[in-house]
Enzyme design. Structure first.
Site, PDB file in Angstrom:
ATOM      1  N   GLN A  86      56.363  28.352  35.307  1.00  0.00           N
ATOM      2  CA  GLN A  86      57.592  28.107  34.574  1.00  0.00           C
ATOM      3  C   GLN A  86      58.680  28.355  35.611  1.00  0.00           C
ATOM      4  OE1 GLN A  86      60.779  27.784  32.990  1.00  0.00           O
ATOM      5  NE2 GLN A  86      60.599  29.986  33.373  1.00  0.00           N
ATOM      6  N   TYR A 151      62.362  35.431  35.970  1.00  0.00           N
ATOM      7  CA  TYR A 151      61.559  34.537  36.821  1.00  0.00           C
ATOM      8  C   TYR A 151      61.145  35.232  38.121  1.00  0.00           C
ATOM      9  CZ  TYR A 151      60.720  30.746  40.204  1.00  0.00           C
ATOM     10  OH  TYR A 151      60.193  29.959  41.192  1.00  0.00           O
ATOM     11  N   VAL A 194      70.167  21.362  44.439  1.00  0.00           N
ATOM     12  CA  VAL A 194      71.470  20.734  44.532  1.00  0.00           C
ATOM     13  C   VAL A 194      71.388  19.427  45.344  1.00  0.00           C
ATOM     14  CG1 VAL A 194      72.207  22.011  46.579  1.00  0.00           C
ATOM     15  CG2 VAL A 194      73.881  21.416  44.855  1.00  0.00           C
ATOM     16  N   PHE A 211      80.729  24.588  43.037  1.00  0.00           N
ATOM     17  CA  PHE A 211      81.149  25.830  42.390  1.00  0.00           C
ATOM     18  C   PHE A 211      81.585  26.813  43.468  1.00  0.00           C
ATOM     19  CE2 PHE A 211      78.311  23.708  39.464  1.00  0.00           C
ATOM     20  CZ  PHE A 211      79.049  23.754  38.287  1.00  0.00           C
ATOM     21  N   ARG A 218      72.447  28.569  51.640  1.00  0.00           N
ATOM     22  CA  ARG A 218      71.062  28.609  51.152  1.00  0.00           C
ATOM     23  C   ARG A 218      70.163  28.152  52.295  1.00  0.00           C
ATOM     24  NH1 ARG A 218      73.269  30.964  48.027  1.00  0.00           N
ATOM     25  NH2 ARG A 218      73.422  30.802  45.768  1.00  0.00           N
ATOM     26  N   ARG A 275      80.311  30.416  39.903  1.00  0.00           N
ATOM     27  CA  ARG A 275      79.520  30.807  38.722  1.00  0.00           C
ATOM     28  C   ARG A 275      79.171  32.287  38.781  1.00  0.00           C
ATOM     29  NH1 ARG A 275      75.404  25.779  38.549  1.00  0.00           N
ATOM     30  NH2 ARG A 275      75.420  26.236  40.757  1.00  0.00           N
TER      31      ARG A 275
END
Ligand SMILES: NC(=O)c1ccc[n+]([C@@H]2O[C@H](COP(=O)([O-])OP(=O)(O)OC[C@H]3O[C@@H](n4cnc5c(N)ncnc54)[C@H](O)[C@@H]3O)[C@@H](O)[C@H]2O)c1
Length: 322
Positions: A86, A151, A194, A211, A218, A275
């Protein structure tokens, strides 16, 4: 001739989550190396059309221990790459028990099924979602994880079970902590990277939203490189763990520049407020994976983005070689 050490034609591989984005590339890498491949996937987000027709696919849910055990016994794999998961962080926050059932209990079921046939497991863990805020960057494997969501907590717990099985049963299971994986076949919906989202927007003439100020970094790693990392532990002796990533952070604005270059279009973004809870910098240290597995990422960001954009431009076919 195999391109991977320790690998021979006819090696039997099983990939859980093999109909997914990364799993389908892992299947391709092992088929190319001469393996016989079986995929187990419940098809929640997976699509059998992603798969090379030489791979055998069975619809199995990893939370169904009996069905999993039967499928693993009949495939008799030497190696199990465990990618079924998941993967949606927001789903994990909304329903942590559902997330834990797939990501923790599902992994225990895979370890038990692997134990019954003596297979070696290579587990897809996460880097960014594992370590959380306030850690040294680039982050290495000695850093104590403090995940910010269920997660990452479930992935960490699953890693701990893998270590436990290695101690308990003397197995040689491995863990790969993946960075931000991108490339062809990534679905642009939901939690997808992204890069897939921006490539889609560039292709449709849309305006990307950034944002914050776009300076957040990253570690973007190309899916073909990640697939090769899954084959790498097979050639090593003893349990290996590592972080398959580039070791180089890139900003969101750099990503947009590469997509603009690939698409030949100006892509001025719309800026939106940062965010809450978003980590500003996340880059993973790749020293150990290079030493342990002899693996390094080989596809530079601009090349990987060009390949991803070309795939989106060609209509995002479900099945395409990376
Ligand atoms: N995409 C990334 O950047 C990234 C980063 C770090 C780790 N990972 C890990 O890599 C793995 C693959 O991720 P992905 O991006 O390819 O996602 P994906 O959603 O494309 O692949 C996951 C696959 O698992 C299958 N699946 C889900 N629940 C299952 C269940 N209960 N039983 C059997 N199959 C089930 C899905 O149908 C799908 O085919 C996951 O374990 C994920 O946590 C991904």
């Amino acid at each position: 001739m195999s391109m991977f050490p320790g690998f021979s034609a006819g090696t039997r591989l099983l990939v859980t989550g093999g109909a997914g984005f990364i799993g389908s590339h892992v299947v391709d890498a092992f088929l190319e190396a001469g393996a016989e491949v079986t995929v187990l996937d419940d098809l929640t987000t997976g699509d059998p059309e992603r798969l090379d027709p030489r791979a055998v696919i069975r619809r199995v849910d990893v939370t169904d221990a009996a069905a999993l055990d039967e499928a693993v016994r009949s495939a008799r794999p030497d190696v199990i790459c465990h990618l079924a998961a998941q993967i949606d962080v927001r789903v994990s926050v909304a329903t942590p028990a559902v997330d834990a059932r797939v990501n923790v209990e599902g992994t225990i079921n895979v370890l038990e099924a692997a134990h019954a046939v003596g297979a070696r497991v290579v587990f897809a863990s996460t880097g960014g979602a594992l370590y959380g805020e306030g850690v040294p960057v680039p982050t290495n494997e000695d850093t104590l994880p403090r995940p910010g969501a269920p997660y990452g907590t479930a992935k960490y717990c699953a890693e701990k079970y893998i270590g436990l099985f290695n101690r308990l049963h003397g197995t040689e299971h491995s863990v790969l902590r993946l960075g931000n994986v991108y490339g062809p076949r990534q679905s642009p919906g939901g939690e997808a990277g992204v890069i897939a989202i921006y490539c889609g927007l560039a292709s449709e003439g849309g305006v990307p939203t950034v944002f914050g100020d776009g300076s957040q970094t990253r570690d973007y790693v190309y899916v073909g490189d990640v697939a090769a990392a899954f084959v790498a532990p097979y050639g090593t002796v003893g349990p290996a763990s590592g972080t398959s990533d580039t070791g180089k952070g890139s900003t969101v604005l750099e990503v947009l520049d590469h997509i603009a270059a690939a698409s030949g279009r100006d892509l001025p973004p719309r800026f939106a407020p940062r965010r809450p809870g978003e980590i500003q910098h996340s880059t993973l240290d790749v020293t150990r994976v290079a030493a342990d597995l002899g693996w390094t990422a080989s596809v530079p960001l601009e090349k990987g983005i060009a390949a991803t954009y070309a795939w989106v431009r060609s209509g995002s076919p479900v099945r395409q070689q990376a």
